[in-house]
Structure formats: structure tokens, C-alpha cells
Design a protein around this motif. Structure first.
Motif, mmCIF file in Angstrom:
data_model
loop_
_atom_site.group_PDB
_atom_site.id
_atom_site.type_symbol
_atom_site.label_atom_id
_atom_site.label_comp_id
_atom_site.label_asym_id
_atom_site.label_seq_id
_atom_site.Cartn_x
_atom_site.Cartn_y
_atom_site.Cartn_z
ATOM 1 N N UNK A 181 0.820 -1.219 0.000
ATOM 2 C CA UNK A 181 0.000 0.000 0.000
ATOM 3 C C UNK A 181 0.849 1.263 0.000
ATOM 4 N N UNK A 182 2.177 1.107 -0.029
ATOM 5 C CA UNK A 182 3.074 2.254 -0.026
ATOM 6 C C UNK A 182 3.831 2.386 1.279
ATOM 7 N N UNK A 183 4.391 3.575 1.491
ATOM 8 C CA UNK A 183 5.184 3.826 2.682
ATOM 9 C C UNK A 183 4.353 4.533 3.743
ATOM 10 N N UNK A 184 4.674 4.282 4.985
ATOM 11 C CA UNK A 184 4.031 4.994 6.090
ATOM 12 C C UNK A 184 4.994 5.109 7.256
ATOM 13 N N UNK A 185 4.716 6.059 8.130
ATOM 14 C CA UNK A 185 5.532 6.306 9.308
ATOM 15 C C UNK A 185 4.662 6.143 10.547
ATOM 16 N N UNK A 186 5.193 5.442 11.541
ATOM 17 C CA UNK A 186 4.456 5.189 12.781
ATOM 18 C C UNK A 186 5.354 5.556 13.953
ATOM 19 N N UNK A 187 4.910 6.409 14.859
ATOM 20 C CA UNK A 187 5.715 6.671 16.056
ATOM 21 C C UNK A 187 6.019 5.381 16.800
ATOM 22 N N UNK A 188 7.233 5.252 17.306
ATOM 23 C CA UNK A 188 7.579 4.063 18.092
ATOM 24 C C UNK A 188 6.584 3.876 19.234
ATOM 25 N N UNK A 189 6.126 4.976 19.798
ATOM 26 C CA UNK A 189 5.196 4.894 20.919
ATOM 27 C C UNK A 189 3.869 4.220 20.533
ATOM 28 N N UNK A 190 3.562 4.193 19.223
ATOM 29 C CA UNK A 190 2.320 3.581 18.755
ATOM 30 C C UNK A 190 2.560 2.290 17.986
ATOM 31 N N UNK A 191 3.820 1.871 17.848
ATOM 32 C CA UNK A 191 4.134 0.717 17.016
ATOM 33 C C UNK A 191 3.683 -0.594 17.657
ATOM 34 N N UNK A 192 3.935 -0.747 18.941
ATOM 35 C CA UNK A 192 3.532 -1.966 19.650
ATOM 36 C C UNK A 192 2.110 -1.828 20.177
ATOM 37 N N UNK A 193 1.416 -2.943 20.282
ATOM 38 C CA UNK A 193 0.025 -2.963 20.711
ATOM 39 C C UNK A 193 -0.110 -3.466 22.143
ATOM 40 N N UNK A 194 -1.160 -3.016 22.820
ATOM 41 C CA UNK A 194 -1.557 -3.652 24.071
ATOM 42 C C UNK A 194 -2.370 -4.898 23.729
#
Length: 327
Positions: A181-194
């Protein structure tokens, strides 16, 4: 270990195509995945070796930050001159984890994607919703010494085991991802899930997506600290860890970016702590208020009850060292 097919992609697009199969896994250093395959916790039908891709560069960004390639080893990252001078909390966190031999192989992307070391997850004879959804969580009423006290659910109380990502959360780093779907950026703080009701999903990566780099913002002033409390000083996972980026303006706190390991299913970052601390003079009473806020929803499971007062002491000690306050 069960048989598998092995592929070496010649491009990022090719890697994305190969890993779009739910039965495929990307492999870089292999320091976590191979262990899980030996235990038959992970049984991929296909391994996609992304070491053929040019993703190991560590380079300055146009805005004064630093880009760390997904295949940069932990050793190369911790030893990089700019990491040591501008992001010392990251170097200290990496050096606090694993052994030199593992750091020589472990990569940035792989480190972010490592899976929990929960005893029930790594033992296929035990119930684990993360490994086998719907089977139950053996840790809740079982051996839970290393387990989470924040952000848990009735389905999972496992912790994220890494150190590097905790420092990256304090630094407000960003994960660069590419896929069909292309490139995206995710803050490390939001990368991992609860865990919620889908503990089998560790992070926000979609099938076919590959981490390409982690970007650190331009460095800030003040002190950067990483405190790791563990059962022995050698190779061991954190009971509690604290990554801190703290800057003073005279006698008052001007910046306080904090992240915690060993407490939750992901590196734990609570923005309310910064809001509470900034503008205040550092005192033991202030640090107690910060700990109250951090731990207001903490829940122990018997064996890990000690983590709650331990986190309080670790936070106070880290803030005292960063600000020069006397406890």
C-alpha cells in the motif's frame, strides 16, 4: 524445527510480495525467530531472508536527526558516534540488553519485532492466547514474576522484553514502514500494541509490510539516562527499566520524556508525566506524584506485585539523577 522454504528477495517489493503470505516470516539476524522455530512456537512455511536488501545504513537526516536502517546491527548502532554523543540513552539501552554476540547479529527492525519471553508463550504444552488464540492465559494464575502490571487484559499479561525500543520511545522516534500500500511512518510509541482481546498481534505491521528504518528526531539538551533493574547484572531481561530525557531550566524541569520497560505488553509511555513534571522544581514529593500517576491503574498478579513499588523507586531514582535533586 519443522521444514520450511527459504527465499532471498532482490528488492523491497519482492520482499513484500514474499511476506504477504500469512505463513511466511521475514528473517534478519534471527536471534529471536530461530529460537522460536526450534521450540515450535513459530512454524513458518517460508522464511524470507531480507539481509540481501540495503537497509543497514545509519545516516544523518535533513532536519538534524538520525536514520537507523532496519538491518543496522545493535552493535553498529550503539557504537555509532552520533548515537553515543546525541542519543546516549539509546546506546546505553542497547548495551544493557543481551550479549555482545547477540548484539552483533540482532538488527534494529528485528529488535522492534521481538516477541515476549513469557514462559507460557514459549512452552507449547501450556495455554497461551498469544500463541494459540482462545486457549487461555496460563500466567494469570501461574508463574507471573516477569509479567506486566500495566495495560494488561484478561487474555494476556505478557511483557515486551526489549530495551532498545524503550529508549526509542523516550526519544520519540519514528518507524518507517513499506508495503504493497506504499510507505508509512508510525511513532515508536504507537508501534507496539496492548493485548486487549487480540494478544497474538504484537505490533501494527500488516502482512507484507517491512520495516525499513527508524528515524530519531534532532537531539535535545539535558541528560539522557537508562536505568535497568534486573535480577542479575549480566544477560537478563528487565524487571523494570526507565529511559529518561530530562532538561533543566535553572531550578525547574523544562523537559521530561520518560518511557518504561518490564511493565507492559509494550514500551510504556504516559504523556501525563511530562505534563506533571515540566515547569516544576524537582522534589521527592513531585516524584511521588509522578509515580502515583504512572501506577494508578497498575495491577499485580501475585508473584509480580513487587514490580509496582519497584517501578516507583526506579522512577524516583532516575529523576533524581537526571535533575540533581536529593531524595
Amino acid at each position: 524445527m519443522k521444514p520450511f522454504r527459504y527465499y532471498r528477495p532482490d528488492s523491497l517489493d519482492h520482499a513484500g510480495q514474499l511476506t504477504s503470505d500469512a505463513e511466511a516470516r521475514a528473517i534478519a539476524g534471527g536471534t529471536n525467530l530461530i529460537d522460536l522455530m526450534k521450540l515450535q512456537v513459530e512454524t513458518p512455511q517460508e522464511l524470507v531472508d531480507i539481509n540481501t536488501l540495503s537497509l543497514g545504513e545509519i545516516a544523518d537526516t535533513d532536519d538534524g536527526g538520525l536514520s537507523i536502517g532496519a538491518l543496522a546491527t545493535n552493535t553498529a548502532t550503539a557504537a555509532h558516534p552520533r548515537v553515543r554523543s546525541d542519543y546516549p540513552v539509546l546506546a546505553r539501552a542497547i548495551l544493557a540488553g543481551a550479549t555482545q554476540q547477540l548484539r552483533n547479529k540482532a538488527t534494529t527492525g528485528g529488535n522492534l519485532c521481538q516477541r515476549t519471553r513469557c514462559y507460557y508463550f514459549t512452552n507449547i504444552d501450556q495455554p497461551c492466547n498469544k500463541r494459540e488464540p482462545g486457549s487461555g492465559c496460563g500466567a494469570i494464575d501461574g508463574i507471573a514474576r516477569l509479567h506486566a502490571v500495566l495495560g494488561t487484559s484478561p487474555h494476556c499479561i505478557a511483557t515486551y522484553p526489549g530495551d532498545m525500543a524503550v529508549a526509542m520511545a523516550a526519544l520519540d522516534a519514528t518507524v518507517q514502514i513499506t508495503g504493497s500500500a506504499g510507505e508509512r511512518s508510525v511513532p515508536v510509541r504507537d508501534f507496539h500494541r496492548l493485548p486487549g482481546d487480540t494478544p497474538e498481534k504484537d505490533n501494527v505491521l500488516e502482512t507484507g509490510e517491512v520495516i525499513t528504518a527508524v528515524t530519531l528526531p534532532a537531539p535535545v539538551g539535558g541528560k539522557q539516562l537508562y536505568r535497568k533493574v534486573r535480577e542479575r547484572s549480566s544477560y537478563a531481561f528487565a524487571l523494570v527499566s526507565v529511559a529518561a530525557v530530562v532538561e533543566m531550566d535553572g531550578t525547574r524541569i523544562a523537559r521530561a520524556d520518560l518511557a518504561f520497560g518490564g511493565l507492559a505488553h509494550k514500551p510504556w509511555h504516559d504523556p501525563r508525566l511530562s505534563e506533571l513534571l515540566v515547569g516544576e522544581e524537582p522534589t521527592a514529593a513531585l516524584f511521588d506524584k509522578a509515580a502515583d500517576l504512572l501506577l494508578e491503574d497498575a495491577q499485580g498478579y501475585g508473584e509480580n506485585d513487587f514490580k509496582i513499588p519497584l517501578a516507583r523507586r526506579a522512577l524516583a531514582a532516575t529523576l533524581a539523577e537526571a535533575t540533581g535533586a536529593e531524595l
